[in-house]
Structures are given as structure tokens and as C-alpha cells.
Write an enzyme that holds these catalytic residues in place. Structure first.
Site, PDB file in Angstrom:
ATOM      1  N   LYS A  65       0.862  -1.189   0.000  1.00 20.52           N
ATOM      2  CA  LYS A  65       0.000   0.000   0.000  1.00 20.52           C
ATOM      3  C   LYS A  65       0.891   1.228   0.000  1.00 20.52           C
ATOM      4  O   LYS A  65       1.787   1.348   0.846  1.00 20.52           O
ATOM      5  CB  LYS A  65      -0.842   0.053   1.281  1.00 20.52           C
ATOM      6  CG  LYS A  65      -2.117  -0.725   1.234  1.00 20.52           C
ATOM      7  CD  LYS A  65      -2.962  -0.313   2.458  1.00 20.52           C
ATOM      8  CE  LYS A  65      -4.133  -1.207   2.654  1.00 20.52           C
ATOM      9  NZ  LYS A  65      -4.884  -0.884   3.881  1.00 20.52           N
ATOM     10  N   GLU A 107       2.245  -2.017  16.708  1.00 23.70           N
ATOM     11  CA  GLU A 107       1.870  -2.869  15.573  1.00 23.70           C
ATOM     12  C   GLU A 107       2.407  -4.290  15.767  1.00 23.70           C
ATOM     13  O   GLU A 107       1.784  -5.262  15.345  1.00 23.70           O
ATOM     14  CB  GLU A 107       2.370  -2.271  14.241  1.00 23.70           C
ATOM     15  CG  GLU A 107       1.837  -0.873  13.925  1.00 23.70           C
ATOM     16  CD  GLU A 107       0.341  -0.815  13.550  1.00 23.70           C
ATOM     17  OE1 GLU A 107      -0.331  -1.868  13.482  1.00 23.70           O
ATOM     18  OE2 GLU A 107      -0.152   0.316  13.346  1.00 23.70           O
ATOM     19  N   ARG A 162      -7.568  -9.200   4.900  1.00 22.12           N
ATOM     20  CA  ARG A 162      -6.596  -8.134   5.197  1.00 22.12           C
ATOM     21  C   ARG A 162      -7.160  -7.122   6.193  1.00 22.12           C
ATOM     22  O   ARG A 162      -6.407  -6.439   6.895  1.00 22.12           O
ATOM     23  CB  ARG A 162      -6.151  -7.442   3.899  1.00 22.12           C
ATOM     24  CG  ARG A 162      -5.006  -6.469   4.135  1.00 22.12           C
ATOM     25  CD  ARG A 162      -4.354  -5.965   2.857  1.00 22.12           C
ATOM     26  NE  ARG A 162      -3.308  -5.007   3.209  1.00 22.12           N
ATOM     27  CZ  ARG A 162      -2.327  -4.624   2.422  1.00 22.12           C
ATOM     28  NH1 ARG A 162      -2.228  -5.102   1.210  1.00 22.12           N
ATOM     29  NH2 ARG A 162      -1.423  -3.752   2.841  1.00 22.12           N
ATOM     30  N   ASN A 166      -6.645  -4.131  10.680  1.00 20.98           N
ATOM     31  CA  ASN A 166      -7.196  -2.878  11.222  1.00 20.98           C
ATOM     32  C   ASN A 166      -7.619  -3.008  12.686  1.00 20.98           C
ATOM     33  O   ASN A 166      -8.214  -2.079  13.224  1.00 20.98           O
ATOM     34  CB  ASN A 166      -8.393  -2.423  10.381  1.00 20.98           C
ATOM     35  CG  ASN A 166      -7.972  -2.066   8.972  1.00 20.98           C
ATOM     36  OD1 ASN A 166      -6.889  -1.529   8.774  1.00 20.98           O
ATOM     37  ND2 ASN A 166      -8.803  -2.375   7.997  1.00 20.98           N
ATOM     38  N   HIS A 173      -8.020   5.338  15.271  1.00 23.77           N
ATOM     39  CA  HIS A 173      -7.967   6.470  14.335  1.00 23.77           C
ATOM     40  C   HIS A 173      -8.817   7.626  14.826  1.00 23.77           C
ATOM     41  O   HIS A 173      -8.458   8.794  14.624  1.00 23.77           O
ATOM     42  CB  HIS A 173      -8.431   6.043  12.942  1.00 23.77           C
ATOM     43  CG  HIS A 173      -7.306   5.548  12.094  1.00 23.77           C
ATOM     44  ND1 HIS A 173      -7.494   4.685  11.032  1.00 23.77           N
ATOM     45  CD2 HIS A 173      -5.975   5.793  12.132  1.00 23.77           C
ATOM     46  CE1 HIS A 173      -6.333   4.422  10.480  1.00 23.77           C
ATOM     47  NE2 HIS A 173      -5.385   5.064  11.125  1.00 23.77           N
TER      48      HIS A 173
HETATM   49  N1  LIG Z   1       1.730   1.688   3.542  1.00 26.99           N
HETATM   50  C1  LIG Z   1       1.335   1.100   4.650  1.00 26.99           C
HETATM   51  O1  LIG Z   1       0.830  -0.008   4.662  1.00 26.99           O
HETATM   52  C2  LIG Z   1       1.530   1.832   5.932  1.00 26.99           C
HETATM   53  C3  LIG Z   1       1.312   1.168   7.145  1.00 26.99           C
HETATM   54  C4  LIG Z   1       1.553   1.862   8.324  1.00 26.99           C
HETATM   55  C5  LIG Z   1       1.975   3.172   8.279  1.00 26.99           C
HETATM   56  N2  LIG Z   1       2.163   3.785   7.089  1.00 26.99           N
HETATM   57  C6  LIG Z   1       2.628   5.172   7.019  1.00 26.99           C
HETATM   58  O2  LIG Z   1       3.886   5.270   7.635  1.00 26.99           O
HETATM   59  C7  LIG Z   1       4.050   6.576   8.139  1.00 26.99           C
HETATM   60  C8  LIG Z   1       4.642   6.527   9.526  1.00 26.99           C
HETATM   61  O3  LIG Z   1       5.879   5.862   9.463  1.00 26.99           O
HETATM   62  P1  LIG Z   1       6.985   6.034  10.596  1.00 26.99           P
HETATM   63  O4  LIG Z   1       6.372   5.768  11.918  1.00 26.99           O
HETATM   64  O5  LIG Z   1       8.141   5.236  10.155  1.00 26.99           O
HETATM   65  O6  LIG Z   1       7.247   7.596  10.606  1.00 26.99           O
HETATM   66  P2  LIG Z   1       8.330   8.503   9.883  1.00 26.99           P
HETATM   67  O7  LIG Z   1       8.666   8.013   8.527  1.00 26.99           O
HETATM   68  O8  LIG Z   1       7.800   9.886  10.004  1.00 26.99           O
HETATM   69  O9  LIG Z   1       9.614   8.335  10.816  1.00 26.99           O
HETATM   70  C9  LIG Z   1       9.555   8.753  12.178  1.00 26.99           C
HETATM   71  C10 LIG Z   1      10.738   9.645  12.539  1.00 26.99           C
HETATM   72  O10 LIG Z   1      11.889   8.831  12.729  1.00 26.99           O
HETATM   73  C11 LIG Z   1      12.997   9.350  11.983  1.00 26.99           C
HETATM   74  N3  LIG Z   1      13.830   8.188  11.656  1.00 26.99           N
HETATM   75  C12 LIG Z   1      13.596   7.233  10.743  1.00 26.99           C
HETATM   76  N4  LIG Z   1      14.491   6.240  10.856  1.00 26.99           N
HETATM   77  C13 LIG Z   1      15.335   6.566  11.851  1.00 26.99           C
HETATM   78  C14 LIG Z   1      16.460   5.923  12.453  1.00 26.99           C
HETATM   79  N5  LIG Z   1      16.872   4.714  12.053  1.00 26.99           N
HETATM   80  N6  LIG Z   1      17.087   6.554  13.467  1.00 26.99           N
HETATM   81  C15 LIG Z   1      16.652   7.778  13.905  1.00 26.99           C
HETATM   82  N7  LIG Z   1      15.580   8.413  13.395  1.00 26.99           N
HETATM   83  C16 LIG Z   1      14.929   7.816  12.380  1.00 26.99           C
HETATM   84  C17 LIG Z   1      12.333  10.053  10.815  1.00 26.99           C
HETATM   85  O11 LIG Z   1      13.175  11.038  10.273  1.00 26.99           O
HETATM   86  C18 LIG Z   1      11.099  10.663  11.479  1.00 26.99           C
HETATM   87  O12 LIG Z   1      11.418  11.859  12.130  1.00 26.99           O
HETATM   88  C19 LIG Z   1       2.679   7.243   8.099  1.00 26.99           C
HETATM   89  O13 LIG Z   1       2.666   8.180   7.059  1.00 26.99           O
HETATM   90  C20 LIG Z   1       1.745   6.109   7.783  1.00 26.99           C
HETATM   91  O14 LIG Z   1       0.642   6.514   7.014  1.00 26.99           O
HETATM   92  C21 LIG Z   1       1.951   3.141   5.927  1.00 26.99           C
END
Ligand SMILES: NC(=O)c1ccc[n+]([C@@H]2O[C@H](COP(=O)([O-])OP(=O)(O)OC[C@H]3O[C@@H](n4cnc5c(N)ncnc54)[C@H](O)[C@@H]3O)[C@@H](O)[C@H]2O)c1
Length: 286
Positions: A65, A107, A162, A166, A173
Site C-alpha cells: 500500500k 503494531e 486483510r 485494522n 484512528h
Molecule cells: N503503507 C502502509 O501499509 C503503511 C502502514 C503503516 C503506516 N504507514 C505510514 O507510515 C508513516 C509513519 O511511518 P513512521 O512511523 O516510520 O514515521 P516517519 O517516517 O515519520 O519516521 C519517524 C521519525 O523517525 C525518523 N527516523 C527514521 N528512521 C530513523 C532511524 N533509524 N534513526 C533515527 N531516526 C529515524 C524520521 O526522520 C522521522 O522523524 C505514516 O505516514 C503512515 O501513514 C503506511
């Protein structure tokens, strides 16, 4: 969308052709946005995900996704498209801020609750900063990806099974949106932790999990995430936000609940507003 334009521009400037490979190194935001840009550039080039947050490793990078936010709506524009490769390296977690690590851990726990009771028993007393004896991040991440991957393989485009992914996300949410509007903002996993307690309560109300199981879920999640203060007089408003959820059908709020007990979630359970409110009140009463 503005950032996507910069990425498409960079690909164009570098004369990427359709044999190109875009490598998305970063958290879920990078993976989703980079994947979306790759999937649409010249009608699609290959991409690889190298997720660097726990949330991206166990969730966002798996399942194909890809979405971007648009006009204030989350994941409003997007596609389903599988990466050529997902390369996961737990060493990235060493630099992740503790709050981000905790957020992703929600998660991990969700994957146990929906599909694997034995792993729930192994992890329910764990803390992201204190893993159980004999378990490494590699073990935990591998298990979690395995759960998500199996569910996605059975139903890639979310027509049925799938939807169990959720679990915790209907109430969660609503809470996430409420605090996004009102502040202080919650991280995704922090909101989902509230949602999982609320939805475990609804599973108990329907006779699908025992009271000790409900208490264990609440104790585990409150132990890790603390208690988010939900004001009694705002609970109605909060529950009403669930109507906006993408998972709903024809205005009815739909949720995944633990219909076969812990480790066996089912989907498409219609929830009334009264039930949702009651579940948030239960959380607030803990
Ligand atoms: N496509 C999907 O199925 C799916 C599922 C769940 C979430 N998402 C999406 O994922 C996003 C959230 O992802 P996230 O939680 O990874 O947030 P993010 O990508 O914003 O990362 C969180 C923070 O951690 C920092 N960061 C990343 N890796 C790091 C590391 N190794 N060391 C230090 N800092 C680091 C980033 O710069 C950021 O500030 C949301 O936009 C959500 O919609 C998508």
C-alpha cells in the site's frame, strides 16, 4: 504532493528510464512517498524498501500500500504496488528515538493479538527497551513481518481477511484524529494502543475473549504507553470521528475484533456509536 514533484523532477533530471530502481531508505513516510513516486513515474519503475523505523519494518514496508496525504486527508491519494525487495536491518533501530520505537511496537503487539496467541504470551510482558530473554529485534521483526505478509498474500487488495490488520484502528484512528485536531498530537502507535484496549473491550462484551484476557491486554498496553486522558464530555465527539474512517461501508462503522479469542481476529463487525463510546469510556475508566 509538492515533495513528490521534487522526486519526479530528480528522476527526470537523472534520466531514469523504466529499468531504474528507486531505493527508499527511511521511515514509513519515505517508503510510502518514494514507493508512490516510483509506481507512477513513467507508469511505474521498480522500487526497494529499506525501512529504518520499527513501524516501517513491521508494517508500512510490507503489503504494497502506497499513499500520500492530500488536502489534509491521510493517505488520500495512492496505489497498491509491490516493491521488488524489502531489506530489513534491525541495526537501524539503535538510533531510533525511544518514543518512535514504542510507537512501532504497538503494531508488533497487534500482529500477535490478531494471529498468534503464543507470541502474545511471549511479548505481553516485554517492553521495547527490555526484550524477553532469548529474543532479539531480528526475531521479533521477522515474526511480525511473517504475520502481515501471510495476511496480505491471502488478500492483497483488502477485500476480506486483510481487514483484520485494522484491529485497534477504528477507535484508534478516531482518537488519533481527535488529538491531531485538539493537541497534543499522538504518535500512530500511541493512538492504536488506546484503540486496541477499546476494541479488546468490545470483543469481551461480545463474549469472544475472557475477562482475564481483556485485563492482560489493558495491563500490557497501559504499562507501555501510559494512559491517554480522554475527557468524558468529549467522548461523543471522539467516537463520531470514526464515521470518517476509510474502512466503513455505507456510513456504518466497521471494525476488526478478536472474534475467535486472542490470536484470531475477524472483520466486518458493525459497531454502533453507543458501543464505540462505551469502549472509550471503558478505557477512560482504567
Ligand atoms: N503503507 C502502509 O501499509 C503503511 C502502514 C503503516 C503506516 N504507514 C505510514 O507510515 C508513516 C509513519 O511511518 P513512521 O512511523 O516510520 O514515521 P516517519 O517516517 O515519520 O519516521 C519517524 C521519525 O523517525 C525518523 N527516523 C527514521 N528512521 C530513523 C532511524 N533509524 N534513526 C533515527 N531516526 C529515524 C524520521 O526522520 C522521522 O522523524 C505514516 O505516514 C503512515 O501513514 C503506511
Amino acid at each position: 504532493l509538492g515533495t513528490c514533484q521534487q522526486i519526479w523532477q530528480a528522476l527526470t533530471d537523472a534520466a531514469y528510464d523504466r529499468k531504474g530502481l528507486l531505493v527508499n531508505l527511511g521511515g514509513g513516510v519515505i517508503g510510502d512517498m518514494g514507493g508512490f513516486c516510483a509506481a507512477t513515474y513513467k507508469r511505474g519503475i521498480a522500487f526497494a524498501q529499506v525501512p529504518t523505523t520499527l513501524l516501517a519494518q513491521v508494517d508500512a514496508s510490507v503489503g504494497g500500500k502506497l499513499g500520500i496525504d492530500f488536502m489534509g486527508f491521510k493517505n488520500h491519494i495512492g496505489v497498491f504496488c509491490q516493491p521488488k525487495l524489502v531489506a530489513v536491518c534491525p541495526a537501524f533501530l539503535e538510533t531510533l528515538p525511544p518514543r518512535e520505537l514504542r510507537s512501532g511496537f504497538a503494531e508488533v503487539l497487534k500482529h500477535c493479538l490478531i494471529r498468534d496467541r503464543a507470541w502474545w504470551e511471549r511479548l505481553r510482558r516485554a517492553r521495547p527497551d527490555r526484550l524477553p530473554e532469548g529474543l532479539s529485534w531480528l526475531d521479533i521483526v521477522a515474526h511480525s513481518i511473517g504475520v502481515k505478509d501471510a495476511v496480505v498474500a491471502a488478500d492483497p487488495t483488502e477485500r476480506g481477511l486483510r481487514k483484520i490488520l485494522n484491529f485497534g484502528h477504528t477507535a484508534g484512528h478516531a482518537v488519533e484524529t481527535f488529538f491531531l485536531q485538539e493537541g497534543p498530537k499522538l504518535l500512530h502507535g500511541e493512538a492504536i494502543a488506546v484503540g486496541m484496549v477499546a476494541e479488546a473491550y468490545l470483543s469481551w462484551r461480545r463474549g469472544w475473549i475472557s475477562r482475564p484476557d481483556l485485563d492482560a491486554v489493558a495491563a500490557c498496553l497501559l504499562g507501555i504507553y501510559g494512559k491517554v486522558r480522554l475527557e468524558e464530555r468529549r467522548i461523543g465527539e471522539m467516537a463520531a470521528l470514526a464515521v470518517q474512517d476509510k474502512k466503513n461501508e455505507g456510513g456504518t462503522v466497521m471494525a476488526a475484533l478478536l472474534e475467535g479469542g486472542i490470536g484470531q481476529a475477524g472483520y466486518d463487525h458493525a459497531l454502533s456509536m453507543a458501543e464505540l463510546e462505551e469502549s472509550l469510556r471503558f478505557y477512560a475508566s482504567l
